[in-house]
Each structure stands twice: as C-alpha cells, then as structure tokens.
Write a protein that holds these residues in place. Sequence first.
Motif, PDB file in Angstrom:
ATOM      1  N   SER A 135       0.844  -1.202  -0.014  1.00 21.55           N
ATOM      2  CA  SER A 135      -0.015   0.066   0.070  1.00 21.55           C
ATOM      3  C   SER A 135       0.857   1.270  -0.048  1.00 21.55           C
ATOM      4  CB  SER A 135      -1.046  -0.020   1.322  1.00 21.55           C
ATOM      5  OG  SER A 135      -1.966  -0.980   1.342  1.00 21.55           O
ATOM      6  N   LYS A 136       2.129   1.060   0.385  1.00 19.80           N
ATOM      7  CA  LYS A 136       3.009   2.382   0.526  1.00 19.80           C
ATOM      8  C   LYS A 136       4.204   2.264  -0.097  1.00 19.80           C
ATOM      9  CE  LYS A 136       3.918   1.198   5.404  1.00 19.80           C
ATOM     10  NZ  LYS A 136       3.692   1.678   6.881  1.00 19.80           N
ATOM     11  N   THR A 137       4.453   1.491  -1.145  1.00 22.73           N
ATOM     12  CA  THR A 137       5.799   1.356  -1.491  1.00 22.73           C
ATOM     13  C   THR A 137       5.584   1.642  -3.288  1.00 22.73           C
ATOM     14  OG1 THR A 137       6.662  -0.157  -0.136  1.00 22.73           O
ATOM     15  CG2 THR A 137       7.549  -0.287  -2.077  1.00 22.73           C
ATOM     16  N   TRP A 138       6.588   2.205  -3.638  1.00 18.87           N
ATOM     17  CA  TRP A 138       6.604   2.346  -5.401  1.00 18.87           C
ATOM     18  C   TRP A 138       6.537   1.135  -6.025  1.00 18.87           C
ATOM     19  CZ3 TRP A 138       5.176   6.872  -7.791  1.00 18.87           C
ATOM     20  CH2 TRP A 138       5.724   7.863  -7.165  1.00 18.87           C
ATOM     21  N   LEU A 139       5.557   0.811  -6.817  1.00 24.41           N
ATOM     22  CA  LEU A 139       5.392  -0.295  -7.311  1.00 24.41           C
ATOM     23  C   LEU A 139       5.669  -0.431  -9.162  1.00 24.41           C
ATOM     24  CD1 LEU A 139       2.544  -2.239  -5.418  1.00 24.41           C
ATOM     25  CD2 LEU A 139       5.135  -2.469  -5.167  1.00 24.41           C
ATOM     26  N   HIS A 140       6.422  -0.984  -9.584  1.00 27.02           N
ATOM     27  CA  HIS A 140       6.599  -1.338 -11.078  1.00 27.02           C
ATOM     28  C   HIS A 140       5.264  -1.761 -11.575  1.00 27.02           C
ATOM     29  CE1 HIS A 140       7.322  -3.517 -14.687  1.00 27.02           C
ATOM     30  NE2 HIS A 140       8.087  -2.376 -15.045  1.00 27.02           N
ATOM     31  N   VAL A 141       4.757  -0.843 -12.721  1.00 22.69           N
ATOM     32  CA  VAL A 141       3.375  -1.212 -13.368  1.00 22.69           C
ATOM     33  C   VAL A 141       3.892  -1.761 -14.567  1.00 22.69           C
ATOM     34  CG1 VAL A 141       1.399  -0.291 -13.973  1.00 22.69           C
ATOM     35  CG2 VAL A 141       2.341   0.372 -11.886  1.00 22.69           C
ATOM     36  N   CYS A 142       4.503  -0.879 -15.549  1.00 19.87           N
ATOM     37  CA  CYS A 142       4.587  -1.585 -16.744  1.00 19.87           C
ATOM     38  C   CYS A 142       5.742  -0.429 -17.302  1.00 19.87           C
ATOM     39  CB  CYS A 142       3.322  -1.473 -17.651  1.00 19.87           C
ATOM     40  SG  CYS A 142       2.569   0.328 -17.885  1.00 19.87           S
ATOM     41  N   HIS A 143       5.590  -0.440 -18.871  1.00 15.63           N
ATOM     42  CA  HIS A 143       6.490   0.535 -19.516  1.00 15.63           C
ATOM     43  C   HIS A 143       5.662   1.571 -20.150  1.00 15.63           C
ATOM     44  CE1 HIS A 143       9.695   1.974 -22.312  1.00 15.63           C
ATOM     45  NE2 HIS A 143      10.509   1.640 -21.364  1.00 15.63           N
TER      46      HIS A 143
END
Length: 707
Positions: free
Chosen positions: A411-419
Amino acid sequence: MATTPPRTLPASWYTSRPLYQLERRAVFLKSWYLLGPIIKFTSGTSVDYEFAGVHLTVNATPPADPNDQNHTPRITVLDSTTGVPIRHHTTSTGLLFTTISPLAPPFHTFFPGLEATLSTVDFTARPHRRSIAYEGHFNWKTMIDGYQECLHCQYTHPAFSLLYPPTFYAVKNHHNWCQHYADAARPDDGLFLYFLPNCTLNVYGGGMSLFRVCPTEEPGRTRMEFDYYNVVEREEFEEYYRFVRQVADEDFELCETVQGNLESGVYAEGVLNSVKENGVACESSSNVSLGWKAAQGLIILVQVASLDISSPALHLPSMDTLLILASERILVPLLAVTSAALVAYVALQLPGWTRHVSQRLLSSLPKSKAAAKEAALEESQPIFVTKELDFPYDWWTSRKLFELEKRAVMSKTWLHVCHSSLFKKAGDYRAFHIADFSFFVVLGKDGRLRKLIKAPKFEDNQGFSRSENNLFEIRTFIDSSGFLYANFDIYGSDGLTIRVGVPIRARLTLVESWSLEANFNWKFAVPSGAFRVSSLMYLNKFAELLTEASGLFESWRWPTEFELSPLTRLMRSSSGEHWLTVTVIPVSELKSTIQCSVYCSRLDPKAALQVTAVKQEVDESVKKLEMSFAAVSISGEIPDAASQEPLLAEIKAHSRLERLMGGEVHPASRMRDTSQACKVADDLCRELEVAADEKAPALSGLDGLAW
C-alpha cells in the motif's frame, strides 16, 4: 432543498467474520427460502439443503390421493440434524418455500402480495433439467447487490442486453421481495423475482432458473446453487443453458472483482442511483415492516439482534432510536481511546511522518505520547527475551500476515507497473490489478494519470456531487528508461523503495509479455538471483572484448540486475540491448502470479534473442522456487534472512501503528465524509471484531500480533 442520495452498506459489512453471526440471527433465522417447484421432488427421493448453518432434508412421498392425475408428491421438510419437521409452504402454482427456524413469521406476513404475482405462471410446466453448485470468492451481499440493479448489464451482459435493453429495466420493491421488469411497459415479458435474503427466480429465454446465494463462515466466500428448468431437451436445452450460464459467469467474475476491491481497504461507502439502483436501496418502499432497506435495513435488523430483541414479530426501533442506542453501546466506549487515536492521526499528517510510518518514528520520539502509548502496550504484554528481528513461525504461510503485508508494504511502496511505451497516444489506457488494488493508467495530453471526470447515469441524480465521487488519482513516476511506477499511499510514503527507477537512459520497445502461476509466497522470490536467465546474457564479439576490458574498471560496470520494487526485478543483457522485467504479483499467502516482459533497445526487437529460451528459463526458475518453498513452508526455515529483514521491519512497524490506532490502518484509503448510518455500522463491526478477538485464545507470533 437537495435530497441526500441513498448510500451503500459500508465495506466492512462485506468483510467482517463476526458480523455473519449477527446476520444469521437477525436475518436468516427469520426468513423464508425458495427451494423450487414441487416437480423437482419426485416420489421416493430426498434433497438436502443448507441455509446459514441449518441443514434441511426435503422428502417426497407418493400422493395421498392415488387418483391424483398430476401425481403431486407429498412434501415434508425436516431438520437434518434433529429430525424435527420444518414449517414450509407450497404456493397455488407449485413453488415450495421453507423456513429454517420457528422465528420466521407466517409466509403471507413475510411475503405479502407475492402469491398474486406468482399466480400468473404455472411453475410445474417446466421439468427440472439440471442443478449445479460451486463456491465464489465474494460476500453473499455482493452477489445480491449485483442482482438488484442493472446498471452493469450493458457492459457486463452484452448478450442479455440485446434481449432486455437496460434502458427500460426497472425494479419494483415490495415487502421483503422485489420484481424486476425488463420493460416496464411490458410486465409480462420475463419474470425476475428476488426474495429476501438470498433467493431469486428468473423466467426468461424460454426456460426458468433459480439460484440461492448461501453465505459461509468466511465473509469472502459464498456457495452458489442453481436449478434449471425447461420444456425443451437435448440440444435445444443446451443452447438455453449456455446462454443463462454465460450471464451467471459474467456476474460471478464481476462479484469476485468487486469483493477484491472491498477487501483492499480503499473503499468505505458509496452513493446509489435512486432510480437505477432502487432495488439495492429499497428506500422508497412503503411496506417495509421489517425495516428492511438495502442501505439501512440490514443495519437495523442486526442491531436488533445485538440487543437481543428476538421476538418473531419484530418491532423495530426508528433510525433516531438506533443512533441513540448505538451511541450508548458503541460510540461512548470509543471515547476512552479518542486521545490516543487523535495523537496518532495528527502524527500521520506531519510531513516527517510520510516516509517513516514505521518503527523509526516511534524509536526517535521516546518522550512523545505515541511512544508512551506504545510503551504501555508493550508493558501489558508478557515479556520475552528475543532477537528484535525474529521471524514468526508462519512467515511463509500465514493468511493474517499476508493481509498485513498488503497494508504495510504494497500500500505504501513504489511498485513497478509497466513501460510507458505501451501508451502511444492521448486516451490510451490499461487496467491493472496488484495485491487487491484495481486501477487503470490512462495517458492524458500532458502525460499524467487522469481521473474520471464524468459519472455515467449519476450526473442527474439529485444530491449527487461529482467532485466527491470521482476516481482516485494515485501517484505515478516514470524513470529515465520509461518504466512506470505507482504508489497508493495517500500520505506520500516511499515505503521500502530505496532507489526508484533505472539509472540508465534507454529507448525501449516491448518485444513480448507473458505470465504464469506460481505456488509460493511472493516474499520467497525477493532475493536477488531468484530468477536465473542465462540466455539473456549473450555476448557478441565486441561486447565480449568490452566486458573483458571492463574487468580493469569493475566499479564502472553497470549491474545486470536491478530491484525496481520489492515485487519486480529487472535483468539487463551485458550488451544493454535486451531487458527483462519479472514481477511477482501476490495472489494469496501460498500463490503468486509471475508477470514477465522483454524489451529491446534496437530497431529490430527480436535481434539476437530467443524469447522462447527466456520463457523456458523463467519457467524452470519458478519450478525450482516451488520445490524449495514446499520444503520451507513446512519447516519454517528462512533461507535468506538478510533479504527478508527489511520486509519484516516494515511489517512490524505497521503492526505497532495499528495497535496504536486500535484497528487496521490502510495507507491507500481515502478518508471521505460518510453518512451517520455508515459510521454506526462501521462502529458495530469494530465492536464485533474486538469482542471476537477477546474471546479467541491468545496466539504467539504474528497471528497473535504479539510483536
């Protein structure tokens, strides 16, 4: 004067385990249930049912009159456990209803006026063809809410909408039952009925079906039971069956998605369309003697049960009385912890808190009120001499820990989504689902994530405020290589992300993406090197010479593996031409989804790289991880404790924060003004959860939150 639009039940009522016991006493034990037309029960057979933990057996014996040309069997309904006869009722057109306890009122009192509507159809004219049952990962009310409105039909049920356009769809509310009209001008075109609390009857498409939405002890799990009837057989029936099953499957998928959003902690309460969702709201019905309204009636019923008013003839308190009672039983005791909660809330608003919703704040403020509260809590617990970062015995397998991880880490960490290369022009969008967070990314003219501006079908709803009901905008970031990240924390925390982004500029093109399921806890794939992909490290002659030369200047070489987030690893070929991202998406405490994407920085994306070989190596890595996980999930061993310690520290810090707050803390939750009824309902859920925890045996480790 503006009219306040009806509201939904709060999300907590779809996720609370103790609440089900109150629903059982207040609603299910006092209701009637549709079992089906009597032709389903042939002489000499028995059929078993279960409603809210009560098991029933329907016995069919030969008719009392041997000259009965219809061969209508005699029906008896028994409690399967005690053998005691159960009160039941057969309508004049052949539908069998039953109670499950003596608390239910007479049939015509519970369903006044229903017989007249049922008299228009001979329910014995269609033979029973098939019955099926299966479980779904949603609360029973989630499915009923969906059945009670058709705003979703045009988008979810395209085939059904061709026959019954949702433009004309209407719902008429009666006392404990509702009738749906596909076209209000043609009331005889299809018969759709809902019976409180969990049964439906649908006559359309040439056949008849009914389904029962049966709750279980687990709030997010429901058993669906379907019966199908039709005069046609074989291929004609199969064609009808495929059509109705398509509609049911579409609803099933929608409900599981909705339940996931309800459990994520982001949603609290919503607005209902007073015209298109009046079946859910039921607030305009004048004959609701049980006080039943979809948004408030169940709250009243369960409050009555909690006050031990168990008379079959319910004399329900008014809403004003309910709020007074709730204040005395719930709100007043909560004042005892208001000071501590206020201190914690103020702390959340401080700029310095945004990155350190963790143990660092508590340890750095030894003289603060928050620290004093924490010390008091620690003193109230048994004292054990242990290492600070000891792992709980069920680090890999705990369901409760998995839910805490979603609040403390995802909930509170930068998460990689896509390019970013997936978005070519303004308006392009993609939908994603990570750790119970469903969201979409849309490319605006300014390159930013845009939020929904218009709410279809609600704009003309009196009392609806568009500014208060938009989609939430989340923080996003694009690094120098074009990788997109998202952070759901509304307080601005960066969580565990040490370095966001890849420190290399590259213009990348997507070659191929794929995913596969994995049977291991997401944390098990956190260590560097968990995925070995040697085929990515191919070297041409020039790159080989350059690599050998760079051995003299080791510190100048870029690493070939980066951590983009706790969930994503980036592997880069030695030549820098090909990039592979491997994202481990948590599904449950024992399952994950592995999402992979290969990118290329050259004009010819597939040059010198065999994607098939990469897929094979990723698959082999997953199988090795699964084998290792099967062993440690039993032994509890932590093979690479150093890689897990940052996660453990963050989880423990968030657990301490929740102890200070006296409940779950959802960093992604948007705090909006909620109705008084919603606050009362939430307070009731909280009270039930506390009471359940007090009655439960003390546990050590994470499940007991004894950190």
